[in-house]
Design an enzyme around this catalytic site. Structure first.
Site, PDB file in Angstrom:
ATOM      1  N   GLU A   8     -81.927  81.210   3.102  1.00  0.00           N
ATOM      2  CA  GLU A   8     -82.048  79.821   3.551  1.00  0.00           C
ATOM      3  C   GLU A   8     -83.542  79.508   3.513  1.00  0.00           C
ATOM      4  O   GLU A   8     -84.327  80.073   4.292  1.00  0.00           O
ATOM      5  CB  GLU A   8     -81.495  79.633   4.978  1.00  0.00           C
ATOM      6  CG  GLU A   8     -81.560  78.155   5.402  1.00  0.00           C
ATOM      7  CD  GLU A   8     -81.231  77.922   6.887  1.00  0.00           C
ATOM      8  OE1 GLU A   8     -81.072  78.891   7.651  1.00  0.00           O
ATOM      9  OE2 GLU A   8     -81.169  76.736   7.274  1.00  0.00           O
ATOM     10  N   ASP A  35     -88.106  69.033   3.465  1.00  0.00           N
ATOM     11  CA  ASP A  35     -88.944  67.834   3.527  1.00  0.00           C
ATOM     12  C   ASP A  35     -88.845  67.110   2.179  1.00  0.00           C
ATOM     13  O   ASP A  35     -89.060  67.738   1.142  1.00  0.00           O
ATOM     14  CB  ASP A  35     -90.399  68.236   3.796  1.00  0.00           C
ATOM     15  CG  ASP A  35     -90.525  68.989   5.117  1.00  0.00           C
ATOM     16  OD1 ASP A  35     -90.018  68.487   6.123  1.00  0.00           O
ATOM     17  OD2 ASP A  35     -91.113  70.089   5.115  1.00  0.00           O
ATOM     18  N   LYS A  50     -94.122  61.061  -1.292  1.00  0.00           N
ATOM     19  CA  LYS A  50     -95.298  60.551  -2.004  1.00  0.00           C
ATOM     20  C   LYS A  50     -95.376  61.214  -3.376  1.00  0.00           C
ATOM     21  O   LYS A  50     -95.138  62.421  -3.502  1.00  0.00           O
ATOM     22  CB  LYS A  50     -96.568  60.854  -1.205  1.00  0.00           C
ATOM     23  CG  LYS A  50     -96.688  60.017   0.040  1.00  0.00           C
ATOM     24  CD  LYS A  50     -98.047  60.186   0.665  1.00  0.00           C
ATOM     25  CE  LYS A  50     -98.121  59.340   1.926  1.00  0.00           C
ATOM     26  NZ  LYS A  50     -98.962  59.922   2.949  1.00  0.00           N
ATOM     27  N   ASP A  70     -80.544  64.780   4.294  1.00  0.00           N
ATOM     28  CA  ASP A  70     -80.352  63.418   4.771  1.00  0.00           C
ATOM     29  C   ASP A  70     -80.972  62.431   3.783  1.00  0.00           C
ATOM     30  O   ASP A  70     -80.709  61.231   3.854  1.00  0.00           O
ATOM     31  CB  ASP A  70     -81.060  63.241   6.116  1.00  0.00           C
ATOM     32  CG  ASP A  70     -82.538  63.559   5.968  1.00  0.00           C
ATOM     33  OD1 ASP A  70     -82.857  64.729   5.664  1.00  0.00           O
ATOM     34  OD2 ASP A  70     -83.378  62.648   6.093  1.00  0.00           O
ATOM     35  N   THR A  86     -77.516  72.222  11.184  1.00  0.00           N
ATOM     36  CA  THR A  86     -78.879  72.644  11.510  1.00  0.00           C
ATOM     37  C   THR A  86     -79.467  71.683  12.550  1.00  0.00           C
ATOM     38  O   THR A  86     -78.914  70.620  12.828  1.00  0.00           O
ATOM     39  CB  THR A  86     -79.791  72.643  10.268  1.00  0.00           C
ATOM     40  OG1 THR A  86     -80.066  71.285   9.915  1.00  0.00           O
ATOM     41  CG2 THR A  86     -79.170  73.385   9.104  1.00  0.00           C
ATOM     42  N   TYR A 134     -82.118  69.768  12.327  1.00  0.00           N
ATOM     43  CA  TYR A 134     -82.415  68.453  11.739  1.00  0.00           C
ATOM     44  C   TYR A 134     -81.139  67.697  11.413  1.00  0.00           C
ATOM     45  O   TYR A 134     -81.056  66.490  11.591  1.00  0.00           O
ATOM     46  CB  TYR A 134     -83.297  68.598  10.493  1.00  0.00           C
ATOM     47  CG  TYR A 134     -84.772  68.624  10.838  1.00  0.00           C
ATOM     48  CD1 TYR A 134     -85.547  67.477  10.740  1.00  0.00           C
ATOM     49  CD2 TYR A 134     -85.373  69.780  11.312  1.00  0.00           C
ATOM     50  CE1 TYR A 134     -86.886  67.492  11.095  1.00  0.00           C
ATOM     51  CE2 TYR A 134     -86.711  69.812  11.672  1.00  0.00           C
ATOM     52  CZ  TYR A 134     -87.472  68.660  11.558  1.00  0.00           C
ATOM     53  OH  TYR A 134     -88.791  68.668  11.919  1.00  0.00           O
ATOM     54  N   GLU A 135     -80.147  68.420  10.932  1.00  0.00           N
ATOM     55  CA  GLU A 135     -78.882  67.767  10.584  1.00  0.00           C
ATOM     56  C   GLU A 135     -78.280  67.075  11.809  1.00  0.00           C
ATOM     57  O   GLU A 135     -77.822  65.935  11.731  1.00  0.00           O
ATOM     58  CB  GLU A 135     -77.906  68.804  10.009  1.00  0.00           C
ATOM     59  CG  GLU A 135     -76.585  68.193   9.578  1.00  0.00           C
ATOM     60  CD  GLU A 135     -75.730  69.154   8.770  1.00  0.00           C
ATOM     61  OE1 GLU A 135     -75.955  70.370   8.837  1.00  0.00           O
ATOM     62  OE2 GLU A 135     -74.834  68.661   8.069  1.00  0.00           O
TER      63      GLU A 135
HETATM   64  C1  LIG Z   1     -87.369  69.329   7.923  1.00  0.00           C
HETATM   65  S1  LIG Z   1     -87.493  70.980   8.397  1.00  0.00           S
HETATM   66  C2  LIG Z   1     -85.809  71.558   8.266  1.00  0.00           C
HETATM   67  C3  LIG Z   1     -85.582  72.798   9.064  1.00  0.00           C
HETATM   68  C4  LIG Z   1     -84.137  73.315   9.076  1.00  0.00           C
HETATM   69  N1  LIG Z   1     -83.694  73.696   7.764  1.00  0.00           N
HETATM   70  C5  LIG Z   1     -83.206  72.296   9.663  1.00  0.00           C
HETATM   71  O1  LIG Z   1     -82.429  71.693   8.908  1.00  0.00           O
HETATM   72  O2  LIG Z   1     -83.238  72.080  10.872  1.00  0.00           O
HETATM   73  C6  LIG Z   1     -88.243  71.713   6.970  1.00  0.00           C
HETATM   74  C7  LIG Z   1     -88.702  73.146   7.222  1.00  0.00           C
HETATM   75  O3  LIG Z   1     -89.184  73.682   6.008  1.00  0.00           O
HETATM   76  C8  LIG Z   1     -90.359  74.427   6.251  1.00  0.00           C
HETATM   77  N2  LIG Z   1     -91.139  74.403   5.000  1.00  0.00           N
HETATM   78  C9  LIG Z   1     -91.455  73.316   4.259  1.00  0.00           C
HETATM   79  N3  LIG Z   1     -92.134  73.670   3.154  1.00  0.00           N
HETATM   80  C10 LIG Z   1     -92.255  75.028   3.209  1.00  0.00           C
HETATM   81  C11 LIG Z   1     -92.842  75.993   2.360  1.00  0.00           C
HETATM   82  N4  LIG Z   1     -93.435  75.637   1.231  1.00  0.00           N
HETATM   83  N5  LIG Z   1     -92.772  77.284   2.712  1.00  0.00           N
HETATM   84  C12 LIG Z   1     -92.148  77.662   3.869  1.00  0.00           C
HETATM   85  N6  LIG Z   1     -91.575  76.796   4.715  1.00  0.00           N
HETATM   86  C13 LIG Z   1     -91.615  75.494   4.395  1.00  0.00           C
HETATM   87  C14 LIG Z   1     -91.025  73.731   7.409  1.00  0.00           C
HETATM   88  O4  LIG Z   1     -91.874  74.609   8.122  1.00  0.00           O
HETATM   89  C15 LIG Z   1     -89.834  73.262   8.230  1.00  0.00           C
HETATM   90  O5  LIG Z   1     -89.476  74.195   9.236  1.00  0.00           O
END
Ligand SMILES: C[S@@+](CC[C@H](N)C(=O)[O-])C[C@H]1O[C@@H](n2cnc3c(N)ncnc32)[C@H](O)[C@@H]1O
Length: 238
Positions: free
Chosen positions: A57, A131, A135, A167, A213, A215-216
């Site tokens: 994941e 994420d 941009k 989302d 999750t 965020y979900e």
């Molecule tokens: C929007 S959160 C979603 C977290 C989780 N999957 C959820 O749905 O609740 C995005 C996660 O991806 C991690 N993340 C983003 N880019 C990353 C990268 N290049 N390497 C490691 N982690 C990354 C961030 O630290 C963050 O915890």
């Protein structure tokens, strides 16, 4: 207010210290990542003590999917990857408390995954609420950007299943565009997973889609429709 901030900082430090004590959490130094090789590469099956398939994941946050899937599928192994230790701690703590033996965490940037997994070591990848990096100058940071697909190809089995739940309609459409350019056909596309698209899911998928999750859950409360894309990743020269 000042006292609350101090308490929060102390809490975070305690969590970081605890994270280091967990055998199922790996926090390799960046030098190892940059070297392109690590002791973990090709050794995950011996770490788990079995030959069961491995699911990653990526961007796991607090690891609800990693932990939930590990509970649901004891004959598979799950590894949550995220750069943020404070988030990983939550999932890692649950794994420790429940004695879950088929889940682990790797605290590292996803860009460096090829330094930590050997060829064909991984069977499946989940991208959960990545994420969207909307941009234009952030495009190469989207986890479905071609440069990431090339990184994944280095360590997944040919035809590995890749699942994206998001989302963001923007990220979903971008991903479908990338797949088209790569000549990859998506096996399942949903823009309203829990609405119109639900009945098209296989019964097996409906089971693990019950997992939500962090965020979900936030997006569902706001009534945001969830996108789900599933495709197989092969080598480009096929
Ligand atoms: C929007 S959160 C979603 C977290 C989780 N999957 C959820 O749905 O609740 C995005 C996660 O991806 C991690 N993340 C983003 N880019 C990353 C990268 N290049 N390497 C490691 N982690 C990354 C961030 O630290 C963050 O915890």
């Amino acid at each position: 207010m000042h006292q609350i901030i101090i308490e929060l900082a102390k809490n975070k430090l305690a969590h970081f210290a605890e994270l280091k004590s967990f055998k199922h959490v790996h926090e390799p130094p960046i030098e190892i990542a940059l070297s392109g090789e690590s002791e973990l590469q090709g050794k995950w099956h011996s770490f788990f003590g079995n030959e069961n398939p491995i699911t990653l994941e990526l961007g796991c946050g607090k690891g609800e999917y990693t932990v939930g899937m590990a509970r649901m599928y004891p004959d598979r192994n799950f590894i949550g990857v995220d750069i943020k230790g404070a988030r990983i701690w939550r999932g890692a703590k649950t794994v420790d408390e429940e004695g879950i033996s088929n889940a682990a965490f790797l605290r590292m940037r996803i860009e460096f995954m090829a330094s930590f997994f050997g060829k064909a070591e991984v069977d499946e990848i989940w991208l959960t609420f990545s994420d969207p990096q909307m941009k234009e100058e952030r495009e190469k940071h989207r986890l479905s950007h071609p440069r990431y697909l090339d990184i994944y190809r280095k360590f997944v089995v040919p035809g590995a299943w890749i699942h994206m739940k998001t989302d963001s309609r923007f990220l979903a459409d971008y991903t479908l565009e990338v797949l088209k350019e790569e000549g990859v056909e998506a096996d399942f596309i949903a823009h309203d997973l829990y609405g119109d698209d639900w009945d098209r899911l296989r019964e097996e998928d409906k089971k693990h889609m019950q997992l939500k999750t962090f965020y979900e859950q936030k997006f569902l409360v706001k009534g945001v429709p969830i996108n789900y894309i599933r495709f197989r990743l092969y080598d480009k020269k096929r």
